[in-house]
Design a protein around this motif. Structure first.
Motif, PDB file in Angstrom:
ATOM      1  N   ASP A 141       0.040   4.068   1.329  1.00  0.00           N
ATOM      2  CA  ASP A 141      -0.188   4.825   2.562  1.00  0.00           C
ATOM      3  C   ASP A 141       0.514   4.196   3.765  1.00  0.00           C
ATOM      4  OD1 ASP A 141      -1.734   6.543   1.097  1.00  0.00           O
ATOM      5  OD2 ASP A 141      -3.609   5.488   1.557  1.00  0.00           O
ATOM      6  N   SER A 142       0.278   2.910   3.994  1.00  0.00           N
ATOM      7  CA  SER A 142       0.821   2.250   5.186  1.00  0.00           C
ATOM      8  C   SER A 142       2.040   1.393   4.901  1.00  0.00           C
ATOM      9  CB  SER A 142      -0.262   1.379   5.823  1.00  0.00           C
ATOM     10  OG  SER A 142      -0.703   0.376   4.911  1.00  0.00           O
TER      11      SER A 142
ATOM     12  N   SER B 250       2.130   0.576  13.177  1.00  0.00           N
ATOM     13  CA  SER B 250       2.303   2.022  12.993  1.00  0.00           C
ATOM     14  C   SER B 250       3.023   2.653  14.188  1.00  0.00           C
ATOM     15  CB  SER B 250       0.943   2.685  12.769  1.00  0.00           C
ATOM     16  OG  SER B 250       0.117   2.506  13.915  1.00  0.00           O
TER      17      SER B 250
ATOM     18  N   SER C  25       0.838  -1.195   0.000  1.00  0.00           N
ATOM     19  CA  SER C  25       0.000   0.000   0.000  1.00  0.00           C
ATOM     20  C   SER C  25       0.880   1.254   0.000  1.00  0.00           C
ATOM     21  CB  SER C  25      -0.918   0.003   1.217  1.00  0.00           C
ATOM     22  OG  SER C  25      -1.606   1.214   1.329  1.00  0.00           O
TER      23      SER C  25
ATOM     24  N   LYS D  63      -2.441  -3.607  12.851  1.00  0.00           N
ATOM     25  CA  LYS D  63      -2.098  -2.397  12.107  1.00  0.00           C
ATOM     26  C   LYS D  63      -1.637  -1.270  13.024  1.00  0.00           C
ATOM     27  CE  LYS D  63      -5.157  -3.140   8.135  1.00  0.00           C
ATOM     28  NZ  LYS D  63      -6.309  -2.602   7.353  1.00  0.00           N
ATOM     29  N   GLN D  64      -2.315  -1.105  14.153  1.00  0.00           N
ATOM     30  CA  GLN D  64      -1.944  -0.036  15.081  1.00  0.00           C
ATOM     31  C   GLN D  64      -0.569  -0.289  15.715  1.00  0.00           C
ATOM     32  OE1 GLN D  64      -4.886   0.588  18.101  1.00  0.00           O
ATOM     33  NE2 GLN D  64      -3.873   2.402  18.963  1.00  0.00           N
TER      34      GLN D  64
END
Length: 516
Positions: free
Chosen positions: A30-31, A70, A28, A66-67
């Protein structure tokens, strides 16, 4: 829409699986994550944890993964945490509160001349002077370390001198005779040996006949302005630095300038007249001046020493001893009259010393040539000796400066007079205080180290430039005469000579005729 159909129609299952895997591994923008790795991590966590109703919590597991990813990426972008100024200061102060071992505790039971922290802090607080309970406690613990490291017999808090960048905490201790004096003498001998000598030159250069004014010698350690030794530090817990001895020249120049200290001992002192030294020497000179003018005690607490002989009654006494029969002075009387307070530190003379030295007397051994040259010179007039006020002089004899009384008196409390203390404040050295209660007293200085100058400070004016040479006929060069002028001058000088010879011949002829 045509490409999947073409893949399904023309590709076998293995190729189709590879095509789908490559599609799922696309990251991706974005991430920077891909679907294949994310599904793999989700399935591994489900297999490891085996949650109840996994199908219901699969979305929460995906969100948590996901958190967490990040947060890991954000932590790598953050700077490592740095200790704050309060934390660094706490690390310095932590060593002050370490409890000594049992052996050290036994040594502490021996009586040492160390001030009572709680008592002095209490009276200073009553007088409205001090640095606060916490800072005073840290300073006295730092003084305790100084006493133990230097093996001092007596040590007290002299005060705190404020600076533009940092401050100086000053401790006063008795001088200890020993190796330090031998080291200073060795340094002076090395300087004398390293001095250049040009006696071996065949053609020595002409030497100037100018003789500078003799340097006033400094007082020996343990006497006069160098009676005590002083240590300074910037904060409690930092190492103490011993200040050097002060010289009369440094005191004389310090009286002519007005400077704030910076807090750096190696900082230069830019002033006029030029100060002989850096901030270390200037700080030591100011401490000597403040001590000589503001160190006071109740009348009768000290007695003048008996070391002086009867022939030296006119000289100021420089020694004293504690009066064992001192019973104290009433606080009300000390808060009203300056005659109940006395100076117990010697006055510094204009020469920069506490004891005057006759500089007209030649000191040291001189060569025969120098002795002959001194005999030819006219003997200067004998200077008048400088005499200051004797030791233990009452404060009532201090003179006013700029129509300002030198001292101010008050009581710490007018409501509870029986438990109050007499407080003395210096108006000439703002920041100098003293308190007295019954048989106890103490002096402290907390200020900028600058004396009161009345109005605005005016620096010294530079002297007028000296003339290069005196103008007169004896020095002014004449114009060279022409040949004709030289001939006329020669003839004019010869004519009187010829006339004198003719007169001598006539006298000889007359004498011969008389003889006949």
């Amino acid at each position: 829409m045509e490409q999947p159909d073409r893949c399904q129609a023309n590709m076998d299952p293995s190729v189709e699986a590879a095509c789908l895997k490559s599609f799922m591994m696309q990251s991706s923008t974005d991430s920077n994550m891909n679907l294949y790795d994310h599904f793999t991590q989700v399935l591994l966590k489900v297999i490891d944890e085996r949650p109840h109703n996994a199908v219901d919590v699969i979305e929460d597991i995906s969100r948590d993964l996901k958190q967490a990813l990040s947060e890991d990426q954000q932590s790598t972008l953050r700077d490592s945490s740095q200790a704050s100024a309060a934390e660094l200061l706490a690390q310095q102060h932590r060593l002050l509160f370490n409890r000594p071992r049992e052996a050290d505790q036994e040594e502490e039971e021996v009586e040492t001349a160390f001030p009572n922290v709680s008592e002095i802090g209490f009276y200073l607080e009553q007088a409205g002077v001090g640095l606060g309970r916490e800072e005073m406690q840290r300073i006295f613990l730092s003084l305790k370390q100084l006493v133990e490291s230097q093996s001092l017999l007596r040590c007290r808090l002299w005060g705190k001198i404020l600076g533009t960048e940092s401050n100086y905490i000053v401790a006063e201790a008795d001088h200890q005779e020993g190796e330090e004096e031998e080291e200073e003498n060795a340094e002076e001998e090395e300087k004398e040996i390293e001095s250049p000598q040009n006696d071996s030159e065949a053609d020595p250069l002409p030497q100037s006949t100018y003789k500078p004014q003799p340097v006033v010698p400094k007082e020996l350690k343990g006497t006069g302005a160098n009676k005590y030794v002083y240590y300074v530090c910037k904060e409690p817990g930092l190492p103490w630095v011993k200040l050097p001895s002060v010289t009369p020249t440094q005191i004389a120049v310090a009286r002519q300038i007005c400077k704030f200290v910076t807090g750096r001992l190696d900082a230069p002192v830019v002033s006029f007249p030029p100060f002989p030294g850096n901030e270390t020497n200037y700080l030591r000179a100011q401490i000597a001046r403040i001590s000589a003018g503001t160190q006071v005690s109740p009348r009768g607490f000290f007695l003048a020493g008996e070391e002086e002989s009867e022939e030296e009654d006119e000289a100021p006494r420089d020694s004293y001893e504690v009066n064992p029969d001192f019973e104290g002075v009433p606080v009300a009387e000390m808060a009203e009259s300056l005659s109940t307070w006395v100076h117990h530190v010697q006055h510094i003379l204009p020469q920069g010393r506490c004891t005057w030295v006759n500089m007209a007397v030649k000191q040291g051994e001189n060569s025969d040539e120098e002795m002959e040259a001194e005999e030819d010179e006219e003997e200067p007039d004998e200077p008048e000796p400088e005499i200051g006020p004797p030791l233990l002089t009452p404060l009532s004899q201090d003179q006013e400066i700029f129509n300002t009384p030198p001292w101010s008196l008050r009581m710490s409390s007018n409501l509870t007079g029986q438990h109050a203390a007499a407080v003395l404040r210096s108006n000439l050295w703002p920041g100098a205080y003293a308190y007295a209660c019954e048989k106890k007293f103490e002096n402290i200085y907390i200020g900028w180290g600058v004396k009161y100058t009345g109005g605005g400070y005016s620096p010294s004016v530079p002297p007028l430039p000296q003339n290069e040479y005196p103008s007169g006929p004896e020095i002014t060069e004449d114009v060279d005469p022409s040949p004709e002028e030289e001939q006329e001058l020669k003839e004019s000088l010869e004519e009187p000579h010829d006339s004198q010879e003719d007169a001598d011949e006539d006298e000889d002829e007359d004498e011969d005729e008389d003889d006949d």
